[in-house]
Design an enzyme around this catalytic site. Sequence first.
Site, PDB file in Angstrom:
ATOM      1  CB  THR A   1      -0.927  -0.035   1.235  1.00  0.00           C
ATOM      2  OG1 THR A   1      -1.886  -1.057   1.027  1.00  0.00           O
ATOM      3  CG2 THR A   1      -1.648   1.297   1.430  1.00  0.00           C
TER       4      THR A   1
ATOM      5  CG  HIS B   1      -5.675  -8.514   1.257  1.00  0.00           C
ATOM      6  ND1 HIS B   1      -5.159  -9.287   2.266  1.00  0.00           N
ATOM      7  CD2 HIS B   1      -5.170  -7.267   1.454  1.00  0.00           C
ATOM      8  CE1 HIS B   1      -4.377  -8.531   3.042  1.00  0.00           C
ATOM      9  NE2 HIS B   1      -4.373  -7.305   2.568  1.00  0.00           N
TER      10      HIS B   1
ATOM     11  CG  ASN C   1      -1.946  -8.381   6.426  1.00  0.00           C
ATOM     12  OD1 ASN C   1      -1.492  -9.326   7.067  1.00  0.00           O
ATOM     13  ND2 ASN C   1      -1.300  -7.865   5.395  1.00  0.00           N
TER      14      ASN C   1
ATOM     15  CE1 TYR D   1      -7.100  -3.591   6.159  1.00  0.00           C
ATOM     16  CE2 TYR D   1      -5.471  -5.172   5.378  1.00  0.00           C
ATOM     17  CZ  TYR D   1      -5.778  -3.937   5.913  1.00  0.00           C
ATOM     18  OH  TYR D   1      -4.777  -3.047   6.208  1.00  0.00           O
TER      19      TYR D   1
ATOM     20  CG  ASN E   1      -5.915  -3.740  10.578  1.00  0.00           C
ATOM     21  OD1 ASN E   1      -5.799  -2.563  10.927  1.00  0.00           O
ATOM     22  ND2 ASN E   1      -5.647  -4.132   9.335  1.00  0.00           N
TER      23      ASN E   1
END
Length: 364
Positions: A27, A177, A180, A182, A237
């Site tokens: 990112t 994805h 992480n 999400y 996260n």
Amino acid sequence: MSYDHLFSEAKLGDLTLPHRIIMAPLTRSRSAQPGDVPQDLNVTYYQQRSTAALIISEATQISPQGKGYAYTPGIHSNEQIQGWKKITDAVHQRGSKIFLQLWHVGRVSHSSLQPDGVLPVAPSAIAPEGQAFTEEGFKDFEIPRALETNEISGIVEQYKIAAINAKTAGFDGVEVHAANGYLLDQFLKDGTNKRTDEYGGSLENRVRLTIEVIKAVSEVWSGDRVGIRLSPTGTFNSMSDSDPQSLFNHLVEKLNAFNLAYIHVVERFGDVNDESFDFALLRQRFNGAYIANGGYTGESAEKSLGDNQSDFIAFGTPFISNPDLPLRLKKGAKLNDADPNTFYGGNEEGYTDYPSLEQELRPA
Ligand code: 8OZ
């Protein structure tokens, strides 16, 4: 040292890659505004890095709802598709391959980033700790809205449309994805998934959404052009799971039905390394390639491949500051350090101005 394993050819799905060095998704928050559109600056950046055997694009929102950070690109508008097309053309022109990473952030967002200012969505109404990166600076995460069961098919549809758009944009494949912290990871792990419908509770139920997404995406691309990113032990996260080994063993066994190109496994994030997880077991159970990621150096990468612990290595941070990383490793050249101050947002500084070896060696 010599990197015989790193520089050996190998198959990834139906692709034959010239070596084992993959560029990890990174990112960088530099898409054109308004509209989160890939721009010429991004073309230069990816083109500079196209000696990677495969580039996995930065995480890219599949829909307006899937967005969680300011300035990250999308793959849901025509402008975005056209912007990506310039990138895939540039990478192909240099002889490399590029997969698009399909991203829905779930609760890792903020109402100010969402269409009509609504709350972000998640499996359950539990907020992560910390703050979201918005166009007006950092803002505390909010308690997300738990998705209704009848909304989930719409989420799967968002992935499918994005996969179709990725084809139009000229990508070679897609990476889902599911790492992480999400949306898909939020459904997988029991720290964030407290649902009582068929998408929560048992392992079977918690992997359901991820499997539905993989199925939908594999109807657009053949499975051998689809990969998935996983972070079994990741805590980024505010993630946790009570038994990640059982969860991810179960998941990869279900994934085997789709003949995917690869699982891309974040084995550690930053300095956090959970020794209790058996990554070799995960690899053994999976019928496609295993891409290892997380703090690898040339040396540890060569050892991992040589010890038959992995099939490819994805390098993240080293590719930020060394656009020609494969050549530098091959020549045993010095690697530039990456400057964290320019990781996210901004312009060409810390993005396209890291020198190639050739530029460094050229007399001024
Ligand atoms: C760092 C900053 C923003 C996003 C991920 C997409 O962790 C990310 C990300 C990482 O996969």
